[in-house]
Motif scaffolding. Sequence first.
Motif, PDB file in Angstrom:
ATOM      1  N   ALA A 186       0.847  -1.388  -0.261  1.00  0.00           N
ATOM      2  CA  ALA A 186       0.077  -0.109   0.048  1.00  0.00           C
ATOM      3  C   ALA A 186       0.769   1.218  -0.004  1.00  0.00           C
ATOM      4  CB  ALA A 186      -0.908   0.050   1.161  1.00  0.00           C
ATOM      5  N   PHE A 187       2.032   1.241   0.673  1.00  0.00           N
ATOM      6  CA  PHE A 187       2.744   2.098   0.863  1.00  0.00           C
ATOM      7  C   PHE A 187       3.393   2.885  -0.629  1.00  0.00           C
ATOM      8  CE2 PHE A 187       7.366   3.826   1.840  1.00  0.00           C
ATOM      9  CZ  PHE A 187       7.100   5.101   2.694  1.00  0.00           C
ATOM     10  N   GLY A 190       1.093   5.360  -2.202  1.00  0.00           N
ATOM     11  CA  GLY A 190       0.958   6.573  -1.274  1.00  0.00           C
ATOM     12  C   GLY A 190       0.140   6.543   0.085  1.00  0.00           C
ATOM     13  N   VAL A 191      -0.038   5.055   0.183  1.00  0.00           N
ATOM     14  CA  VAL A 191      -0.894   5.096   1.598  1.00  0.00           C
ATOM     15  C   VAL A 191       0.225   5.198   2.794  1.00  0.00           C
ATOM     16  CG1 VAL A 191      -2.544   3.689   3.016  1.00  0.00           C
ATOM     17  CG2 VAL A 191      -2.496   3.646   0.573  1.00  0.00           C
ATOM     18  N   GLN A 192      -0.285   5.902   3.927  1.00  0.00           N
ATOM     19  CA  GLN A 192       0.667   6.147   5.048  1.00  0.00           C
ATOM     20  C   GLN A 192       0.505   4.659   5.931  1.00  0.00           C
ATOM     21  OE1 GLN A 192      -0.315   9.038   7.985  1.00  0.00           O
ATOM     22  NE2 GLN A 192      -0.372  10.696   6.259  1.00  0.00           N
ATOM     23  N   MET A 194      -0.345   2.637   8.459  1.00  0.00           N
ATOM     24  CA  MET A 194      -1.822   2.940   9.105  1.00  0.00           C
ATOM     25  C   MET A 194      -1.171   2.273  10.701  1.00  0.00           C
ATOM     26  SD  MET A 194      -3.553   4.575   7.283  1.00  0.00           S
ATOM     27  CE  MET A 194      -5.158   4.571   7.917  1.00  0.00           C
TER      28      MET A 194
ATOM     29  N   LYS B  22      10.548   9.313   0.921  1.00  0.00           N
ATOM     30  CA  LYS B  22       9.448   8.115   0.429  1.00  0.00           C
ATOM     31  C   LYS B  22       8.203   8.315   1.443  1.00  0.00           C
ATOM     32  CE  LYS B  22      12.148   4.846  -1.652  1.00  0.00           C
ATOM     33  NZ  LYS B  22      13.014   3.409  -1.478  1.00  0.00           N
ATOM     34  N   ILE B  23       8.663   8.740   2.923  1.00  0.00           N
ATOM     35  CA  ILE B  23       7.358   8.852   3.809  1.00  0.00           C
ATOM     36  C   ILE B  23       6.549   9.722   3.640  1.00  0.00           C
ATOM     37  CG2 ILE B  23       7.047   9.016   6.189  1.00  0.00           C
ATOM     38  CD1 ILE B  23       9.490   7.179   6.926  1.00  0.00           C
ATOM     39  N   ALA B  25       6.189  11.158   0.946  1.00  0.00           N
ATOM     40  CA  ALA B  25       5.128  11.027  -0.253  1.00  0.00           C
ATOM     41  C   ALA B  25       3.845   9.922  -0.085  1.00  0.00           C
ATOM     42  CB  ALA B  25       5.878  10.316  -1.463  1.00  0.00           C
ATOM     43  N   ALA B  26       3.702   9.580   0.979  1.00  0.00           N
ATOM     44  CA  ALA B  26       2.847   8.603   1.278  1.00  0.00           C
ATOM     45  C   ALA B  26       1.855   9.453   2.338  1.00  0.00           C
ATOM     46  CB  ALA B  26       3.144   7.211   2.051  1.00  0.00           C
ATOM     47  N   GLN B  27       0.696  10.047   1.777  1.00  0.00           N
ATOM     48  CA  GLN B  27      -0.001  10.972   2.765  1.00  0.00           C
ATOM     49  C   GLN B  27      -1.562  10.248   3.008  1.00  0.00           C
ATOM     50  OE1 GLN B  27       0.594  13.565   4.468  1.00  0.00           O
ATOM     51  NE2 GLN B  27       2.794  13.558   3.781  1.00  0.00           N
ATOM     52  N   ILE B  28      -2.061   9.226   1.904  1.00  0.00           N
ATOM     53  CA  ILE B  28      -3.159   8.922   2.054  1.00  0.00           C
ATOM     54  C   ILE B  28      -3.587   8.197   3.439  1.00  0.00           C
ATOM     55  CG2 ILE B  28      -4.903   7.510   0.973  1.00  0.00           C
ATOM     56  CD1 ILE B  28      -3.107   7.816  -1.660  1.00  0.00           C
ATOM     57  N   GLN B  29      -4.840   8.483   4.018  1.00  0.00           N
ATOM     58  CA  GLN B  29      -5.067   7.571   5.105  1.00  0.00           C
ATOM     59  C   GLN B  29      -6.216   6.990   5.006  1.00  0.00           C
ATOM     60  OE1 GLN B  29      -4.998   9.411   8.917  1.00  0.00           O
ATOM     61  NE2 GLN B  29      -3.123  10.644   8.465  1.00  0.00           N
ATOM     62  N   ARG B  30      -6.480   5.362   4.809  1.00  0.00           N
ATOM     63  CA  ARG B  30      -7.632   5.015   4.609  1.00  0.00           C
ATOM     64  C   ARG B  30      -7.497   3.596   4.969  1.00  0.00           C
ATOM     65  NH1 ARG B  30      -6.664   1.739   0.157  1.00  0.00           N
ATOM     66  NH2 ARG B  30      -5.219   2.550  -1.658  1.00  0.00           N
ATOM     67  N   GLY B  31      -8.470   2.679   5.025  1.00  0.00           N
ATOM     68  CA  GLY B  31      -8.327   1.183   5.321  1.00  0.00           C
ATOM     69  C   GLY B  31      -7.565   0.477   4.251  1.00  0.00           C
ATOM     70  N   VAL B  32      -6.764  -0.466   4.679  1.00  0.00           N
ATOM     71  CA  VAL B  32      -6.134  -1.227   3.716  1.00  0.00           C
ATOM     72  C   VAL B  32      -6.653  -2.667   3.553  1.00  0.00           C
ATOM     73  CG1 VAL B  32      -3.886   0.219   3.623  1.00  0.00           C
ATOM     74  CG2 VAL B  32      -4.112  -1.722   5.118  1.00  0.00           C
TER      75      VAL B  32
END
Lengths: 199, 199
Positions: A186-187, A190-192, A194, B22-23, B25-32
């Motif tokens: 997911a990273f 662009g997913v943080q 979590m 890299k960190i 660049a990852a700004q999205i917060q959502r369920g994975v």
Amino acid sequence: MSQPDTRHQTRMQRKKAVVAEKISAAQIQRGVFLLHTGIGKGKSSAAFGVLARALGHGLRAVVIQFVKSRSDTGEEAFFRRQPGVQWQVMGEGFTWETQDAKRDAAAARAAWETAQQALTDPAVNLLILDEFTYVFKYRWLELEPVLAAICARPPMQHLIVTGRAAPPELITIADTVTEMNLVKHAFQAGVQAMPGIEF
Amino acid sequence: MSQPDTRHQTRMQRKKAVVAEKISAAQIQRGVFLLHTGIGKGKSSAAFGVLARALGHGLRAVVIQFVKSRSDTGEEAFFRRQPGVQWQVMGEGFTWETQDAKRDAAAARAAWETAQQALTDPAVNLLILDEFTYVFKYRWLELEPVLAAICARPPMQHLIVTGRAAPPELITIADTVTEMNLVKHAFQAGVQAMPGIEF
């Protein structure tokens, strides 16, 4: 009963016989050494899942984290409140955080001292050496004495080692080796990281 | 400080900058949606490890086991006594145990009904569908409505699916996919399934 059901039943009876034969061929009872390597997600999580399973059977466990220095992880918060498990965060953080090779090596040696205690204690039913493979990558520890200590551990003690790029010698002496391959993460999209999933 | 230490420090400073970039660049917060597939050990264990991690962060979880019928596992004994997790064993056992395809399919459909409830409930922070991929292998469920239900779940809900031979469409919609590869297994060397390790 209709014909297809009977065919299915016959096929499954044959399969059951094959499975039963394999199970009866496995008679040895002893502590096993599991090794979780590869670059995909799941190496430490799988160790913590086995930890939960072991605690469910009343086993006693020791966890030593060799690189991690943070103490705000969900797994630590969770397992620290469980009876039967001793949780030790003994790393100094990633090498690019400490930027101090000598400090990293000293921390690894101290963690290995603790691991050696556990590796000679038959009261420890399961020992988890998390992110342990990095001690070889960074040459913080010699491989030979580690292999010897692992092989000389109490016969019923289970051991789990996690980390990328496990040395071939470690793979040789391990009983069950899984390579966690990264298909995607997911990273990368662009997913943080979590909470509850990544830490 | 000696020269090698300075070189190490400089290299690590550069690495830290790369990691930091890299960190950020990852700004999205959502369920994975995590998918654990492959034939190696660790698919379910890694899901249960993430479950422990999630409970440590106070998340609420539901676990549905699609094939397993036994209720004597260490993981079930352990997690049933934890607050915040609902554990449901909804399988009928391996196909070669039941030897009854209709019964297997009916059990899978009943388990999917329960899963669908969880997939529409924002109070469920983490849903684990253990050994779920087999519902497609054995054609107990159609793939399309399952994909639709997964994609329509609450945006912050995390999902973990485990099982061998995941269909490509499931890999496509998953965020993080690990293939657990079998390098070797203690069972192949004649070691019994040890309590606390294998179940």
